[in-house]
Design a protein around this motif. Structure first.
Motif: not given
Length: 680
Positions: A123, A125, A134, A136, A377, A380
């Motif tokens: 993905k 990011e 952030y 994703p 995180k 993603h």
């Protein structure tokens, strides 16, 4: 019962009937079927892994082959789910489009020493500064992808490559609670930022908020996959164009779904060996990552990272900052094979809660502790069924336009039985034998447990007797491996000239050439069947193998060959009646007692030669050259009528999957039985 030690592998062959279907209708039905398949898999909710592999070798024919591999955790709770997936693949709608052939030998798929570079799709990011957002980005699937463009690019390569799309059903409640809380806190902070913009439109803020709203709406309550999409290439320049083409056709770019990243690493670089090992073991690896995680302050809490623009006295720094949550994480912690990275700690104390009145004070609370950016995180590496459907696509290769005569020429002129044993002997056992090899050079396997009895048809000198000899040879070889003298019976009404050498050498091989003797043999086999059945009932077991284990008996599988069944019509009326009566009993009932029959004839379609009750129970068909109408009746396929006179031993095989295929059967030279040692 599944083999719990190794992944399960199927090779996929397009069904000929569907190759002739309207391309538009085929395309529509196949894509719908694949969408339903991955949806069904996701609903199982266990850590089962399914991997779609396109394996390309320009030195083989065909150059591109397609495989499905399944890996299941080794515990009894998930074995039932593995069985369900196998049933979905082999008996569900997918089997209408593809023949799925089990591949017990995974060595060719695991020999990856040739791989020089691994490229992986992730993905997109990004960290957006100075706002510290952030993002994703989602996969926006293109539902029309049929993999034709990708296969076209692969076919242009001059070296080996594997395109792998691997999915693992996601079940990690501890990790999930972290990113669910992080999504909620991210949206709360974005709302604060938005409230502070005084009506000024901020496109970046709008896109970020909309993206996390999509995650909040779909991810917490959806069945999710961990995914791995990668190309393993022999040539360093080959992985990128294949993955780039896949991206172009698998997804659509939207405001929330940007073009994916392609990350490539070479041999001996960090993460390469972990990713390669995951491919060998049919597993998920997160060893290849976007470098942005090392460059950004991902350990910050979301409430500190995402802050409204300060106004008034606040811009001069008189507000009290919320202290960072005590961190038990390490930013450079290595990724885990089989799961998402280990940037999490389920034992963090829930002590901190931001006060929303702007004072910046902290207080003890039982509510979830402030999340950090790194808690987001895992997103993603996750995808919904809808997202991943654009990538997990089984393509149908172009219809083979070669004539049957041209295809036959692809086989070796002679396939020696000793070469078959050398190359594939590990596949032969007390239940399994090799019928021949297909046009791809792969062994075509058959199993006595799956199919009890067989019809072997063909005109004289087309290969029937040689085929019988190849089965006898393999049956003796398997008996040698298990150190058991299993019984072989041959009925040949041509004086048995083709089998005398075998009978003289092996005491467990019996030959009859007279109708009276054959009638007596059949009657004794019926009695043997009844005896074994009664013993199994008495001992409360369901198979001969269980009976041997429980009672230490020496009863093993028995095989009967009838070399020219058409001759039976010449027997006296009473003897012929007894023969057909006992044959019907055996083909209907003897499977449970491990008594198996090869019924060989030139005239299988003649009901005087092969009564319907017998023919309908000969589920496996090996048809050498015959007339067109006979080929069609036996196989629903007329190709056996076009098989060449030379080389001999070519046949059309129809096994358990009911899809006829062209094979070359092993050649057994007559002098082989005179050798001092066959198998040492």
């Amino acid at each position: 019962m599944l083999d719990r030690k190794n992944p399960i592998c199927y090779k996929l062959y397009p069904q000929r009937t569907h190759q002739e279907t309207s391309p538009t209708e085929l395309h529509k039905n196949l894509l719908q079927t694949q969408q339903q398949l991955i949806s069904s898999i996701s609903h199982l909710g266990t850590n089962l892994t399914i991997s779609l592999r396109y394996i390309y070798d320009p030195n083989q024919s065909p150059k591109l082959k397609t495989y499905l591999l399944i890996n299941h955790p080794h515990n009894t709770h998930t074995e039932e789910h593995s069985e369900q997936i196998l049933s979905l693949l082999t008996k569900g709608k997918l089997s209408q489009f593809f023949t799925l052939t089990p591949q017990p030998n995974l060595t060719p798929l695991q020999n990856l020493d040739w791989v020089q570079v691994i490229g992986e799709i992730l993905k997109h990011e990004e960290f957006i500064a100075p706002q510290n957002y952030y993002l994703p980005h989602l996969f926006e699937a293109n539902q029309t992808n049929d993999m034709s463009a990708v296969c076209d690019v692969i076919h242009r390569l001059d070296s080996r490559l594997i395109l792998e799309i691997t999915l693992q059903t996601y079940h990690n409640p501890t990790q999930k609670s972290l990113w669910v809380n992080a999504i909620n806190q991210m949206l709360a902070q974005l709302d604060k930022v938005n409230a502070n913009t005084s009506g000024i439109k901020d496109n970046i803020l709008s896109v970020t908020s909309a993206l996390y709203q999509k995650y909040q709406q779909s991810y917490p309550n959806s069945d999710l996959f961990q995914y791995s999409i990668k190309a393993l290439a022999e040539n360093r320049a080959d992985a990128f164009p294949v993955l780039d083409t896949l991206i172009n056709h698998a997804i659509e770019e939207t405001a929330y779904g940007k073009r994916c990243r392609i990350i490539q690493i070479s041999k001996n670089k960090p993460g390469f060996s972990e990713s390669l090992e995951a491919t060998k073991n049919v597993n998920i690896s997160s060893a290849i990552e976007w470098e942005g995680w090392q460059k950004n302050n991902s350990q910050m809490s979301i409430v500190n990272a995402i802050q409204p623009e300060k106004k008034g006295l606040g811009k001069f720094g008189n507000s009290v900052s919320l202290p960072e949550k005590p961190s038990l994480y390490h930013q450079s912690q290595p990724p885990l094979i089989g799961g998402i990275t280990s940037d999490q700690n389920p034992n963090l104390p829930q002590l901190y809660n931001a006060v929303s009145d702007g004072s910046g004070l902290a207080k003890l609370s039982s509510t979830p502790s402030p999340s950090r950016m790194v808690d987001l995180k895992p997103l993603h590496r996750l995808a919904t069924v809808q997202e991943i459907s654009g990538f997990f696509r089984i393509g149908i290769p172009p219809v083979n336009k070669m004539s049957l005569e041209e295809t036959v020429k692809m086989f070796p002129e002679i396939l020696p039985i000793e070469e078959v044993i050398k190359n594939y002997g590990d596949l032969i056992n007390e239940d399994t034998y090799i019928v021949g090899v297909d046009e791809s050079g792969d062994p075509c396997l058959s199993n006595f447990e799956d199919i009890a009895h067989r019809l072997v048809a063909g005109v004289p000198k087309s290969g029937k007797t040689n085929f019988i000899n190849s089965i006898i040879y393999q049956f003796l070889y398997a008996s040698y491996k298990i150190k058991a003298e299993r019984e072989i019976y041959i009925a040949d009404f041509k004086e048995g000239l083709d089998y005398h050498r075998i009978v003289r050498r092996y005491s467990n091989v019996k030959l009859v050439t007279e109708f009276e003797d054959f009638a007596s043999l059949l009657n004794s086999l019926v009695q043997k069947y009844k005896q074994r059945l009664n013993e199994m009932i008495t001992q409360d077991v369901e198979s001969l193998a269980q009976l041997r284990a429980k009672c230490n008996t020496q009863d093993h599988r028995i095989i009967l060959f009838i070399d020219e069944a058409a001759s039976i019509v010449n027997a006296e009326r009473s003897i012929k009646g007894n023969i057909y009566r006992d044959l019907e009993t055996l083909v209907l009932k003897s499977r449970v007692a491990d008594i198996n029959i090869f019924y060989c004839t030139q005239q299988p379609a003649d009901t005087n030669v092969t009564p319907s009750q017998i023919l309908y129970n000969l589920d496996e068909r090996i048809v050498f050259r015959v007339q067109s109408n006979i080929s069609t009746r036996l196989l629903d396929d007329d190709r056996a009528a076009s098989l060449p006179v030379n080389p001999k031993g070519r046949a059309i095989y129809r096994g358990l999957d009911a899809e006829p295929k062209l094979i070359a059967t092993p050649h057994v030279p007559k002098d082989i039985w005179a050798k001092d040692s066959l198998f040492n």
